[in-house]
Design a protein around this motif. Structure first.
Motif, PDB file in Angstrom:
ATOM      1  N   ARG A 326       0.780  -1.140   0.019  1.00  0.00           N
ATOM      2  CA  ARG A 326       0.004  -0.037  -0.095  1.00  0.00           C
ATOM      3  C   ARG A 326       0.934   1.373  -0.139  1.00  0.00           C
ATOM      4  NH1 ARG A 326      -3.584  -3.016   3.137  1.00  0.00           N
ATOM      5  NH2 ARG A 326      -2.475  -2.439   5.041  1.00  0.00           N
ATOM      6  N   HIS A 327       1.961   1.260   1.027  1.00  0.00           N
ATOM      7  CA  HIS A 327       2.971   2.246   0.746  1.00  0.00           C
ATOM      8  C   HIS A 327       3.218   2.501  -0.265  1.00  0.00           C
ATOM      9  CE1 HIS A 327       2.049   3.616   5.002  1.00  0.00           C
ATOM     10  NE2 HIS A 327       2.403   2.428   5.474  1.00  0.00           N
ATOM     11  N   LEU A 328       4.056   1.500  -0.931  1.00  0.00           N
ATOM     12  CA  LEU A 328       4.682   1.421  -2.438  1.00  0.00           C
ATOM     13  C   LEU A 328       3.848   1.993  -3.502  1.00  0.00           C
ATOM     14  CD1 LEU A 328       6.675  -1.712  -2.498  1.00  0.00           C
ATOM     15  CD2 LEU A 328       7.683   0.467  -2.289  1.00  0.00           C
ATOM     16  N   ALA A 329       2.374   1.633  -3.581  1.00  0.00           N
ATOM     17  CA  ALA A 329       1.715   2.063  -4.243  1.00  0.00           C
ATOM     18  C   ALA A 329       1.374   3.707  -4.354  1.00  0.00           C
ATOM     19  CB  ALA A 329       0.225   1.363  -4.050  1.00  0.00           C
ATOM     20  N   VAL A 330       1.577   4.237  -3.237  1.00  0.00           N
ATOM     21  CA  VAL A 330       1.612   5.890  -3.124  1.00  0.00           C
ATOM     22  C   VAL A 330       2.686   6.360  -3.524  1.00  0.00           C
ATOM     23  CG1 VAL A 330       1.348   7.603  -1.309  1.00  0.00           C
ATOM     24  CG2 VAL A 330      -0.112   5.708  -0.944  1.00  0.00           C
ATOM     25  N   LEU A 331       3.905   5.781  -3.347  1.00  0.00           N
ATOM     26  CA  LEU A 331       5.004   6.262  -3.791  1.00  0.00           C
ATOM     27  C   LEU A 331       5.151   6.140  -5.402  1.00  0.00           C
ATOM     28  CD1 LEU A 331       7.715   4.931  -1.105  1.00  0.00           C
ATOM     29  CD2 LEU A 331       6.838   7.341  -1.616  1.00  0.00           C
ATOM     30  N   LYS A 332       4.608   5.076  -5.866  1.00  0.00           N
ATOM     31  CA  LYS A 332       4.594   5.056  -7.212  1.00  0.00           C
ATOM     32  C   LYS A 332       3.632   5.744  -8.023  1.00  0.00           C
ATOM     33  CE  LYS A 332       4.807   0.744  -8.744  1.00  0.00           C
ATOM     34  NZ  LYS A 332       4.351  -0.707  -9.237  1.00  0.00           N
ATOM     35  N   LYS A 333       2.349   6.185  -7.323  1.00  0.00           N
ATOM     36  CA  LYS A 333       1.369   6.935  -8.070  1.00  0.00           C
ATOM     37  C   LYS A 333       2.128   8.357  -8.160  1.00  0.00           C
ATOM     38  CE  LYS A 333      -3.198   8.660  -7.566  1.00  0.00           C
ATOM     39  NZ  LYS A 333      -4.543   8.628  -6.897  1.00  0.00           N
ATOM     40  N   ALA A 334       3.067   8.827  -7.167  1.00  0.00           N
ATOM     41  CA  ALA A 334       3.584  10.028  -6.738  1.00  0.00           C
ATOM     42  C   ALA A 334       4.943  10.059  -7.922  1.00  0.00           C
ATOM     43  CB  ALA A 334       3.950  10.315  -5.588  1.00  0.00           C
ATOM     44  N   GLU A 335       5.005   8.948  -8.607  1.00  0.00           N
ATOM     45  CA  GLU A 335       6.015   8.900  -9.457  1.00  0.00           C
ATOM     46  C   GLU A 335       7.492   9.193  -8.855  1.00  0.00           C
ATOM     47  OE1 GLU A 335       5.377  11.498 -12.691  1.00  0.00           O
ATOM     48  OE2 GLU A 335       3.421  10.526 -13.192  1.00  0.00           O
ATOM     49  N   LEU A 336       7.663   8.426  -7.535  1.00  0.00           N
ATOM     50  CA  LEU A 336       8.725   8.434  -6.980  1.00  0.00           C
ATOM     51  C   LEU A 336       9.464   7.209  -6.958  1.00  0.00           C
ATOM     52  CD1 LEU A 336       7.698  10.653  -4.059  1.00  0.00           C
ATOM     53  CD2 LEU A 336       9.239  11.475  -5.781  1.00  0.00           C
ATOM     54  N   VAL A 337       8.964   6.247  -7.288  1.00  0.00           N
ATOM     55  CA  VAL A 337       9.308   4.842  -7.184  1.00  0.00           C
ATOM     56  C   VAL A 337       9.246   4.097  -8.349  1.00  0.00           C
ATOM     57  CG1 VAL A 337       9.117   2.489  -6.216  1.00  0.00           C
ATOM     58  CG2 VAL A 337       9.310   4.675  -4.522  1.00  0.00           C
ATOM     59  N   THR A 338      10.253   3.292  -8.781  1.00  0.00           N
ATOM     60  CA  THR A 338      10.042   2.706 -10.201  1.00  0.00           C
ATOM     61  C   THR A 338      10.150   1.125  -9.903  1.00  0.00           C
ATOM     62  OG1 THR A 338      12.493   2.673 -10.668  1.00  0.00           O
ATOM     63  CG2 THR A 338      11.100   4.503 -11.548  1.00  0.00           C
ATOM     64  N   SER A 339       9.424   0.265 -10.697  1.00  0.00           N
ATOM     65  CA  SER A 339       9.476  -1.189 -10.314  1.00  0.00           C
ATOM     66  C   SER A 339       9.932  -1.933 -11.483  1.00  0.00           C
ATOM     67  CB  SER A 339       8.246  -1.606  -9.856  1.00  0.00           C
ATOM     68  OG  SER A 339       7.957  -0.768  -8.743  1.00  0.00           O
ATOM     69  N   CYS A 340      10.736  -2.890 -11.407  1.00  0.00           N
ATOM     70  CA  CYS A 340      11.034  -3.850 -12.532  1.00  0.00           C
ATOM     71  C   CYS A 340      11.096  -5.306 -12.119  1.00  0.00           C
ATOM     72  CB  CYS A 340      12.203  -3.386 -13.035  1.00  0.00           C
ATOM     73  SG  CYS A 340      13.781  -3.752 -12.100  1.00  0.00           S
ATOM     74  N   ARG A 341      10.914  -6.090 -12.939  1.00  0.00           N
ATOM     75  CA  ARG A 341      10.537  -7.619 -12.553  1.00  0.00           C
ATOM     76  C   ARG A 341      11.988  -8.145 -12.810  1.00  0.00           C
ATOM     77  NH1 ARG A 341       7.015 -11.314 -11.493  1.00  0.00           N
ATOM     78  NH2 ARG A 341       5.383 -10.157 -11.395  1.00  0.00           N
ATOM     79  N   SER A 342      12.578  -9.041 -11.667  1.00  0.00           N
ATOM     80  CA  SER A 342      13.808  -9.788 -11.903  1.00  0.00           C
ATOM     81  C   SER A 342      13.422 -11.268 -11.319  1.00  0.00           C
ATOM     82  CB  SER A 342      14.733  -9.330 -10.902  1.00  0.00           C
ATOM     83  OG  SER A 342      15.936  -9.853 -10.961  1.00  0.00           O
ATOM     84  N   GLY A 343      13.275 -12.080 -12.693  1.00  0.00           N
ATOM     85  CA  GLY A 343      12.766 -13.621 -12.347  1.00  0.00           C
ATOM     86  C   GLY A 343      11.300 -13.470 -11.620  1.00  0.00           C
ATOM     87  N   ARG A 344      11.562 -14.213 -10.383  1.00  0.00           N
ATOM     88  CA  ARG A 344      10.238 -14.352  -9.764  1.00  0.00           C
ATOM     89  C   ARG A 344       9.882 -13.117  -8.949  1.00  0.00           C
ATOM     90  NH1 ARG A 344      11.272 -18.965  -5.696  1.00  0.00           N
ATOM     91  NH2 ARG A 344       9.320 -18.186  -5.172  1.00  0.00           N
ATOM     92  N   TYR A 345      10.697 -11.946  -8.693  1.00  0.00           N
ATOM     93  CA  TYR A 345      10.443 -11.196  -8.003  1.00  0.00           C
ATOM     94  C   TYR A 345      10.272  -9.759  -8.785  1.00  0.00           C
ATOM     95  CZ  TYR A 345      12.119 -14.352  -4.725  1.00  0.00           C
ATOM     96  OH  TYR A 345      12.246 -15.597  -3.726  1.00  0.00           O
ATOM     97  N   VAL A 346       9.504  -8.824  -8.167  1.00  0.00           N
ATOM     98  CA  VAL A 346       9.336  -7.621  -8.566  1.00  0.00           C
ATOM     99  C   VAL A 346      10.227  -6.684  -7.416  1.00  0.00           C
ATOM    100  CG1 VAL A 346       8.061  -5.306  -8.918  1.00  0.00           C
ATOM    101  CG2 VAL A 346       7.197  -7.846  -9.570  1.00  0.00           C
ATOM    102  N   ARG A 347      11.141  -5.868  -7.927  1.00  0.00           N
ATOM    103  CA  ARG A 347      12.171  -4.990  -7.145  1.00  0.00           C
ATOM    104  C   ARG A 347      11.838  -3.624  -7.581  1.00  0.00           C
ATOM    105  NH1 ARG A 347      15.451  -8.271  -4.586  1.00  0.00           N
ATOM    106  NH2 ARG A 347      15.968 -10.084  -5.442  1.00  0.00           N
TER     107      ARG A 347
END
Length: 368
Positions: A326-347
């Motif tokens: 939930r906290h990451l979603a807020v940061l991503k909506k604010a365009e302060l955090v990026t995410s990328c998939r690495s194998g089984r995990y999203v980092r």
């Protein structure tokens, strides 16, 4: 919060992009007085200030409230000419001739803007030259700003022609001292920018052309409105007049909107080559709110050091994975955090460039 211009019934041919030497002089005087607003011009401002003769420097200090905190509307007198379709002059002398056409009431109301006179009202203003109550109010507001402002306002109300002559002489002396050189260096750039907007108007239409001025400007085609994203509220309309777009090479980060009752609407925008992009007020607010939560600040500390999965963050902070999400979603909506998939995990990782721009973005948002 925003300034809205109603353009219902406005044909594209009554939208004109054109440079204004007097408006650019107003921007230059503002940049000289408020170097903190324009750090990119620090070298230029230092050089000009160092070359000024003491007499002119004293006169600029005497009247700096006309352009320091806000730029008085006397710097774009073309907007006040009856019919609301007059364009800026090609030279400072041309624009001073337009200033001479303003009535004393128009000149006084435009010159007392520094005292926070309520010029943004949609109804006609009472003139402090003829209305005793308006005169008292003008002097009261000016006194609240300082003794120099009160003396200037009293002099303006007692003898408008003398202040007109003082302002004309000041403009011409500034042209001789530094502005002629500045205008010679920027005039072609501003003319090219105005031609570019004109071509967009001709080939792409008003929506494309107006939206291109700044990312702070949006056009609602259905409602026929132009909205400028600013930390104030105002409204005006073009009516049967026009809309003038004035490029500035020295004015970034400001986007100014003239929305005085009875005057032609004007947008003063940074020329394309002079401006970086910044988020809207809504985006900026979203980012500041995202960082206001202590848990999200602690997450940012981890994410600034490298990419982490949701599970890693949950273990490190003693929280459940859904809470972290939930906290990451807020940061991503604010365009302060990026995410990328690495194998089984999203980092997830903090966008360091976006965070590094927060200070300058905030400054632009409050100054725009």
């Amino acid at each position: 919060m925003s300034v809205t211009i109603d353009i219902d019934g406005l044909p594209a041919e009554r939208i004109t992009a054109v440079p204004s030497p007097l408006a650019e002089l107003g921007m230059a005087l503002h940049a000289l007085s408020e170097t903190g607003h324009h750090p990119q011009l620090h070298g230029w401002a230092t050089g000009v200030s160092g070359r000024l003769e003491a007499c002119l420097a004293d006169r600029l200090c005497e009247g700096e409230f006309l352009w320091r905190t806000s730029i008085a509307d006397i710097f774009w007198p073309f907007a006040a000419i009856p019919g609301r379709r007059t364009l800026p002059g090609a030279t400072l002398l041309d624009e001073l001739e337009l200033l001479d056409k303003l009535t004393d009431d128009q000149f006084v109301l435009a010159a007392t803007e520094f005292s926070c006179m309520p010029y943004r009202h949609t109804r006609p203003e009472a003139s402090p030259l003829t209305d005793p109550e308006a005169r008292c109010r003008a002097l009261e507001l000016a006194a609240a700003r300082g003794a120099r402002q009160e003396r200037f306002t009293r002099r303006l109300l007692d003898d408008p022609p003398a202040v007109r002559a003082w302002f004309r002489r000041l403009v011409l002396d500034c042209e001789e001292a530094f502005f002629a050189d500045l205008w010679a260096r920027t005039q072609n750039q501003l003319a090219a920018d105005a031609r570019h907007r004109t071509e967009l108007l001709r080939h792409k239409g008003a929506t494309e052309a107006l939206s291109s001025l700044s990312n702070a400007i949006t056009v609602d085609e259905e409602a026929r409105t132009v909205t400028v994203d600013k930390l104030l509220v105002g409204r005006t309309s073009t009516g049967d007049g026009g809309l003038v777009l004035v490029p500035t090479g020295i004015g970034w980060p400001h986007v100014l909107v003239l929305h005085r009752h009875g005057w032609q609407p004007v947008i003063i925008y940074p020329a394309q080559a002079s401006r970086p992009q910044a988020p809207s007020v809504e985006q900026l607010t979203r980012r500041l709110e995202a960082l206001a939560h202590p848990t999200r600040l602690r997450l940012c500390r981890h994410l600034a050091r490298g990419p982490h999965s949701t599970g890693e963050l949950a273990d490190a902070h003693g929280m459940s994975a859904p809470e972290i999400s939930r906290h990451l979603a807020v940061l991503k909506k604010a365009e302060l955090v990026t995410s990328c998939r690495s194998g089984r995990y999203v980092r997830h990782q903090l966008d360091l460039s976006a965070v590094a721009r927060l200070g300058s973005d905030f400054l632009e948002g409050v100054l725009r």
